[in-house]
Enzyme design. Structure first.
Site, PDB file in Angstrom:
ATOM      1  N   GLU A  10       0.824  -1.213   0.000  1.00 49.71           N
ATOM      2  CA  GLU A  10       0.000   0.000   0.000  1.00 49.71           C
ATOM      3  C   GLU A  10       0.859   1.264   0.000  1.00 49.71           C
ATOM      4  OE1 GLU A  10      -2.001   3.353   1.910  1.00 49.71           O
ATOM      5  OE2 GLU A  10      -0.579   2.045   2.933  1.00 49.71           O
ATOM      6  N   GLN A 100      -3.471   5.027  17.267  1.00 49.69           N
ATOM      7  CA  GLN A 100      -3.271   3.673  16.767  1.00 49.69           C
ATOM      8  C   GLN A 100      -1.843   3.200  16.971  1.00 49.69           C
ATOM      9  OE1 GLN A 100      -4.435   3.445  12.675  1.00 49.69           O
ATOM     10  NE2 GLN A 100      -6.629   3.473  13.122  1.00 49.69           N
ATOM     11  N   LEU A 282     -12.521  -1.132   9.431  1.00 51.98           N
ATOM     12  CA  LEU A 282     -12.428  -1.904  10.662  1.00 51.98           C
ATOM     13  C   LEU A 282     -11.546  -3.129  10.444  1.00 51.98           C
ATOM     14  CD1 LEU A 282     -13.243  -2.301  13.592  1.00 51.98           C
ATOM     15  CD2 LEU A 282     -15.297  -3.499  12.812  1.00 51.98           C
ATOM     16  N   ALA A 283     -11.656  -3.761   9.297  1.00 52.44           N
ATOM     17  CA  ALA A 283     -10.818  -4.924   8.995  1.00 52.44           C
ATOM     18  C   ALA A 283      -9.340  -4.558   9.104  1.00 52.44           C
ATOM     19  CB  ALA A 283     -11.141  -5.465   7.610  1.00 52.44           C
ATOM     20  N   ASP A 284      -8.961  -3.403   8.553  1.00 56.30           N
ATOM     21  CA  ASP A 284      -7.574  -2.944   8.657  1.00 56.30           C
ATOM     22  C   ASP A 284      -7.125  -2.869  10.112  1.00 56.30           C
ATOM     23  OD1 ASP A 284      -7.596  -2.643   5.941  1.00 56.30           O
ATOM     24  OD2 ASP A 284      -7.559  -0.449   5.953  1.00 56.30           O
ATOM     25  N   GLN A 285      -7.984  -2.288  10.950  1.00 57.20           N
ATOM     26  CA  GLN A 285      -7.599  -2.016  12.331  1.00 57.20           C
ATOM     27  C   GLN A 285      -7.605  -3.251  13.218  1.00 57.20           C
ATOM     28  OE1 GLN A 285      -9.353   1.518  14.104  1.00 57.20           O
ATOM     29  NE2 GLN A 285      -9.667   2.427  12.105  1.00 57.20           N
ATOM     30  N   HIS A 306      -4.518  -2.023   1.695  1.00 62.35           N
ATOM     31  CA  HIS A 306      -4.129  -1.540   3.025  1.00 62.35           C
ATOM     32  C   HIS A 306      -4.038  -2.715   3.992  1.00 62.35           C
ATOM     33  CE1 HIS A 306      -4.253   1.924   5.980  1.00 62.35           C
ATOM     34  NE2 HIS A 306      -3.765   2.534   4.921  1.00 62.35           N
TER      35      HIS A 306
END
Length: 337
Positions: A10, A100, A282-285, A306
């Site tokens: 990414e 994060q 949300l999937a990324d996090q 990402h």
């Protein structure tokens, strides 16, 4: 020493943030070259530097070559110390992205912490505060820790000036399975604005309502104090028994209220139509806490580049593998082992 090419995958700031967090947790030093190599302005911006500086402070770490615009840094972690911390991005750079970077290391630090962050709270290319508070943190709570976040003052681009306060009660992360949303509880939304004409928010509501067909009054206007603007954001929320999804549209020059609202509404309609637990952001996090818990499973819409890049960085530091399983007629299954 782990060597990372920041232009691979990414190619954005997430590579830096995840590498710093994982370095603090695992104790492994790393060097990044070509940081943010795929961005129109490569190198670290102010918010990325602040995120690394925050990590240096909480982790007794050392970072060589750190300055705004740098494309190469070398990071040597120390021991993370829980406590009270205050970080200012200094611009409208995202407070959420700084959080994060340091949240998981502090969660695993063995003692309570309080973090105050000042800067942008609702800005493009970053999750707004509401998403972190109502979508991401509830899943973290299911894994053991308790993190309470408060929005004290909104901060929009380009002014910034926002403030969030976060209290962290640490606990070991435990693996969970998050494959089902559960029953739908509520559909709602807000068009927030500050120091801008009321008509902008009203037009956003009308356009979103037309696309989604939600009950009249489900999306409301919220006017903020003028000193918190100028700024505008449309937030659309779908609350289920086990997960909440928030889709946002950010007001900016050259984009009409109708276009902004239609795009956000179409994204929300797509999520509702699917049966996935996690939307794309949300999937990324979730990848990082799931990996640091030792594994876990969740369902997701089609994984983004990402997410795949985040999974690659996680493997470099932990050896844990993320499998993105496509299933015809069903959500993707994301499994970390």
């Amino acid at each position: 020493m782990i060597i990372i090419d920041g232009s691979e995958g990414e190619g954005g700031g997430q590579v830096v943030r995840n590498s710093v967090a994982l370095s603090l947790v695992t104790g492994q030093p790393f060097r990044i070259v070509n940081a943010r190599g795929k961005r129109s302005k490569p190198g670290l911006m102010r918010q990325h530097v602040t995120a690394v500086e925050a990590a240096l402070q909480i982790g007794g770490a050392r970072c060589d070559g750190l300055f705004v615009g740098t494309s190469e840094i070398e990071f040597h972690p120390g021991r993370v110390t829980p406590g009270d911390y205050h970080f200012a991005v200094g611009t409208a750079g995202s407070t959420g992205l700084v959080l994060q970077t340091i949240l998981l290391p502090l969660i695993l630090a063995g003692g309570p912490s309080r973090v105050v962050l000042e800067g942008g709270t609702h800005n493009m290319l970053a999750p707004p505060f509401d998403f972190i508070d109502r979508c991401f943190l509830p899943v973290v709570h299911r894994m053991g820790p308790t993190v309470t976040a408060r929005l004290v003052r909104h901060g929009f681009y380009p002014r910034g000036g926002g403030r969030i306060e976060v209290d962290i009660a640490p606990a070991p992360l435990r693996p969970i399975e998050a494959t089902e949303r559960g029953a739908l509880r509520a559909l709602s939304g807000e068009a927030r604005f500050a120091s801008l004409p009321f008509d902008i928010a009203a037009r956003e509501i009308k356009a979103a309502q037309k696309t989604l067909g939600w009950d009249e009054g489900a999306i409301v206007v919220r006017q903020l104090p003028d000193e918190q603007g100028p700024g505008n954001i449309l937030l659309l929320e779908a609350e289920y028994e086990h997960v909440t999804e928030i889709v946002s549209g950010f007001g900016k020059l050259g984009v009409s209220a109708e276009s902004l609202a239609k795009t956000a509404a179409q994204r929300m309609a797509g999520y509702i139509e699917s049966t996935a637990f996690a939307g794309p952001y949300l999937a990324d996090q979730l990848l990082l806490p799931f990996a640091l818990a030792g594994g876990g499973t969740f369902t997701s819409v089609k994984p983004s580049q990402h997410a795949r890049t985040a999974a690659d960085i996680i493997t470099r530091f932990t050896g844990r593998i993320t499998n993105f399983g496509e299933r015809p007629g069903a959500p993707w299954l994301v499994d970390i082992r």
